[in-house]
Motif scaffolding. Structure first.
Motif, PDB file in Angstrom:
ATOM      1  N   LEU A 180      19.295  63.710 -45.002  1.00  0.00           N
ATOM      2  CA  LEU A 180      19.442  64.801 -43.544  1.00  0.00           C
ATOM      3  C   LEU A 180      19.811  64.847 -42.577  1.00  0.00           C
ATOM      4  O   LEU A 180      20.104  65.518 -41.945  1.00  0.00           O
ATOM      5  CB  LEU A 180      17.777  63.944 -42.967  1.00  0.00           C
ATOM      6  N   ASP A 181      20.785  63.102 -42.381  1.00  0.00           N
ATOM      7  CA  ASP A 181      21.651  63.410 -42.362  1.00  0.00           C
ATOM      8  C   ASP A 181      23.484  64.636 -42.169  1.00  0.00           C
ATOM      9  O   ASP A 181      23.551  65.529 -40.583  1.00  0.00           O
ATOM     10  CB  ASP A 181      22.631  62.210 -41.994  1.00  0.00           C
ATOM     11  N   ALA A 210      24.927  65.040 -35.843  1.00  0.00           N
ATOM     12  CA  ALA A 210      24.662  65.164 -34.280  1.00  0.00           C
ATOM     13  C   ALA A 210      26.167  65.821 -34.208  1.00  0.00           C
ATOM     14  O   ALA A 210      26.147  66.020 -32.612  1.00  0.00           O
ATOM     15  CB  ALA A 210      24.303  63.727 -33.487  1.00  0.00           C
ATOM     16  N   ARG A 211      27.316  65.006 -34.228  1.00  0.00           N
ATOM     17  CA  ARG A 211      28.113  65.343 -34.631  1.00  0.00           C
ATOM     18  C   ARG A 211      28.815  67.050 -34.084  1.00  0.00           C
ATOM     19  O   ARG A 211      29.860  67.841 -33.651  1.00  0.00           O
ATOM     20  CB  ARG A 211      29.155  64.886 -35.182  1.00  0.00           C
ATOM     21  N   HIS A 212      28.060  67.414 -35.059  1.00  0.00           N
ATOM     22  CA  HIS A 212      28.168  69.695 -35.086  1.00  0.00           C
ATOM     23  C   HIS A 212      28.059  69.402 -33.890  1.00  0.00           C
ATOM     24  O   HIS A 212      28.655  70.337 -33.863  1.00  0.00           O
ATOM     25  CB  HIS A 212      27.149  70.165 -35.893  1.00  0.00           C
ATOM     26  N   PRO A 266      21.050  57.377 -39.504  1.00  0.00           N
ATOM     27  CA  PRO A 266      19.902  57.841 -38.605  1.00  0.00           C
ATOM     28  C   PRO A 266      20.784  58.053 -37.395  1.00  0.00           C
ATOM     29  O   PRO A 266      20.026  59.157 -36.963  1.00  0.00           O
ATOM     30  CB  PRO A 266      18.940  56.793 -38.328  1.00  0.00           C
ATOM     31  N   TRP A 267      21.699  57.263 -37.171  1.00  0.00           N
ATOM     32  CA  TRP A 267      22.350  57.281 -36.177  1.00  0.00           C
ATOM     33  C   TRP A 267      22.627  58.892 -36.401  1.00  0.00           C
ATOM     34  O   TRP A 267      24.261  59.393 -35.041  1.00  0.00           O
ATOM     35  CB  TRP A 267      23.918  56.221 -35.796  1.00  0.00           C
ATOM     36  N   ASP A 268      23.349  59.716 -37.521  1.00  0.00           N
ATOM     37  CA  ASP A 268      23.494  61.167 -37.665  1.00  0.00           C
ATOM     38  C   ASP A 268      22.974  61.910 -37.259  1.00  0.00           C
ATOM     39  O   ASP A 268      23.388  63.061 -37.329  1.00  0.00           O
ATOM     40  CB  ASP A 268      24.838  60.798 -38.669  1.00  0.00           C
ATOM     41  N   VAL A 269      21.336  61.658 -37.330  1.00  0.00           N
ATOM     42  CA  VAL A 269      20.824  62.712 -37.331  1.00  0.00           C
ATOM     43  C   VAL A 269      21.063  63.281 -35.664  1.00  0.00           C
ATOM     44  O   VAL A 269      20.269  62.536 -34.781  1.00  0.00           O
ATOM     45  CB  VAL A 269      19.662  62.331 -37.385  1.00  0.00           C
ATOM     46  N   ASP A 270      20.775  64.820 -35.534  1.00  0.00           N
ATOM     47  CA  ASP A 270      20.559  65.040 -34.004  1.00  0.00           C
ATOM     48  C   ASP A 270      19.330  64.972 -33.584  1.00  0.00           C
ATOM     49  O   ASP A 270      18.279  64.750 -33.816  1.00  0.00           O
ATOM     50  CB  ASP A 270      20.500  66.720 -34.263  1.00  0.00           C
ATOM     51  N   ARG A 295       8.598  68.261 -34.604  1.00  0.00           N
ATOM     52  CA  ARG A 295       9.352  67.922 -35.736  1.00  0.00           C
ATOM     53  C   ARG A 295       9.791  66.276 -36.805  1.00  0.00           C
ATOM     54  O   ARG A 295       8.088  66.010 -36.686  1.00  0.00           O
ATOM     55  CB  ARG A 295      11.140  67.975 -35.352  1.00  0.00           C
ATOM     56  N   PHE A 296      11.073  65.827 -36.459  1.00  0.00           N
ATOM     57  CA  PHE A 296      10.880  64.393 -37.060  1.00  0.00           C
ATOM     58  C   PHE A 296       9.990  63.768 -36.254  1.00  0.00           C
ATOM     59  O   PHE A 296      11.049  62.638 -36.194  1.00  0.00           O
ATOM     60  CB  PHE A 296      11.922  64.351 -38.239  1.00  0.00           C
TER      61      PHE A 296
END
Ligand SMILES: Nc1ncnc2c1ncn2[C@@H]1O[C@H](COP(=O)(O)OP(=O)(O)O)[C@@H](O)[C@H]1O
Ligand SMILES: [Mg+2]
Length: 414
Positions: A232-233, A238-240, A277-281, A289-290
């Protein structure tokens, strides 16, 4: 994340310049805070120190591309080639090409119509919880959070509890997230649609979004079913936020598709898994949602014995002491255990070739293979611990924090 936390992290990195994990957390925290240039500078150092994890080449490349850092991008590509980061080099090459094309003023052409390559697996072919070793607690949680709301919706309605929304599994690599997702579908008796990241991502403008939409459409057409978003990341990065608008659009499409749940998405269960998970928006984790997040830890000792017995089920074996083996493999992931069994079997085959007989797999093969396999969960746990300590993301990781506090784990990690 507040400035003084980043300052603290920076100090820690200055004091331990060779600690690549710490530097990695600093770089990622800078990105989250929106300080892209200083973050990219940290990535340059990480690359020089050969401390950039394989799975970071592409995300960092995307970031470099979105921020006009061609030199870094080229170095990433070069390093990826040398290291043999198989999946990364193609994408990095693309980014380099795109950047050069862009700079020379040539327009990128629009890609072909998206197809729908997502296989729908019939329930009978899929895995069940029997094939997942150990993890009794998690199976119980999944039962309560996922299977029960699906099989007894009236119970949830009665108590005014919404049963919609997605479930995100997260934890160190190789600990059975993908396996569990598949088995959850099997336990629900539902078809399983596996959306792999490589099926979605496409270099052509707009095609990734169309692919993702097509996956959801396919799932709606097959409802009731389970739609599984692995990694999912990579989709909900998130960095997007700080990257190009192109990348941001994929996150937006995913949000739209998820928000349709409840109306159009009747009978659609969305599961996702991530090692990062730290990358997930943040937006992905909002209600509807999730909103159910499950930590899948490394298997404990009884779970390892159980996983080993699942793994050797079809192997001719003799006198294996799985409990003893489980005791000798602390912090091994399921995938590490599988590697151990495979290497043991390699030794059996070697023996069969030299002796001509057909010896069964026995303890001496596995014991001999043991030093060649190292537990792969430690890096992940160190990293998440830094996130909890420095990046103030602790609310996200309550279960991990509890896990890290247990005496046995504390000892292994220190
Ligand atoms: N609990 C488990 N029981 C049996 N096998 C497991 C278990 N956990 C991991 N494995 C083995 O390790 C492999 C990798 O697991 P996977 O589900 O892909 O991990 P993840 O998705 O968490 O990275 C599986 O295909 C399986 O062979
Ligand atoms: Mg997986």
């Amino acid at each position: 994340m507040s400035n003084d936390r980043i300052a603290a992290l920076r100090k820690a990195v200055e004091a331990n310049p060779d600690d690549v994990l710490l530097r990695l957390v600093l770089a990622e925290s800078l990105v989250t805070a929106g300080d892209i240039e200083p973050a990219l500078d940290q990535y340059v150092v990480l690359l020089d120190q050969q401390g950039l994890p394989d799975d970071q080449f592409v995300p960092v490349g995307e970031l470099a591309a979105a921020n006009g850092r061609l030199a870094l991008l080229r170095n990433l590509l070069e390093a990826a080639r040398q290291k043999g980061v198989v999946e990364g080099t193609g994408r990095l090459q693309q980014l380099v090409d795109e950047m050069i094309t862009e700079r020379s003023g040539v327009k990128i052409k629009l890609g072909p119509e998206a197809e729908t390559p997502y296989d729908v697996e019939a329930p009978k072919e899929t895995t069940t919880f029997d094939q997942v070793g150990g993890m009794e607690d998690i199976k119980r949680v999944i039962h309560r959070m996922v299977i029960l709301p699906l099989s007894r919706p009236e119970l949830y309605e009665k108590y005014g509890r919404k049963s919609g929304g997605g479930v995100m599994l997260y934890g160190p690599p190789g600990c059975g997230k993908t396996l569990l997702a598949r088995a959850t579908a099997g336990e629900c008796g539902l078809p399983f649609i596996n959306v792999r990241i490589e099926d979605v991502m496409d270099p052509y403008l707009g095609v990734s979004e169309r692919n993702l939409h097509a996956a959801f459409e396919r799932a709606r057409a097959n409802a009731p079913c389970v739609l599984f978003l692995d990694e999912l990341d990579a989709l909900a990065f998130a960095r997007h936020k700080h990257g190009g608008s192109e990348a941001r659009r994929l996150v937006d499409v995913l949000l739209q598709e998820l928000d349709a749940i409840g109306s159009e998405n009747e009978g659609l269960l969305v599961l996702a898994a991530t090692n990062a998970p730290w990358d997930v928006d943040e937006a992905m984790l909002r209600p509807g949602r999730f909103d159910r997040v499950i930590f899948v830890p490394p298997p404990d000792e009884p779970a390892r014995a159980d996983i080993l017995s699942v793994l050797i089920k079809d192997v001719p074996a003799d006198g294996l002491e799985l409990k003893a083996l489980a005791a000798q493999t602390p912090m091994f992931s399921g995938a590490d255990l599988r590697a151990l069994v495979e290497r043991g079997v390699d030794r059996v085959i070697d023996e069969a070739l030299t002796s001509g007989g057909e010896p069964p797999l026995s303890m001496r093969h596995l014991t001999a293979a043991l030093p060649t396999v190292k537990p792969s969960t430690l890096d992940w746990l160190h990293r998440v611990r830094s996130y909890i300590e420095f990046a103030n993301q602790s609310e996200r990781y309550d279960d991990v924090a509890a896990y890290l506090r247990s005496r046995d784990v504390r000892r292994r990690l220190s």
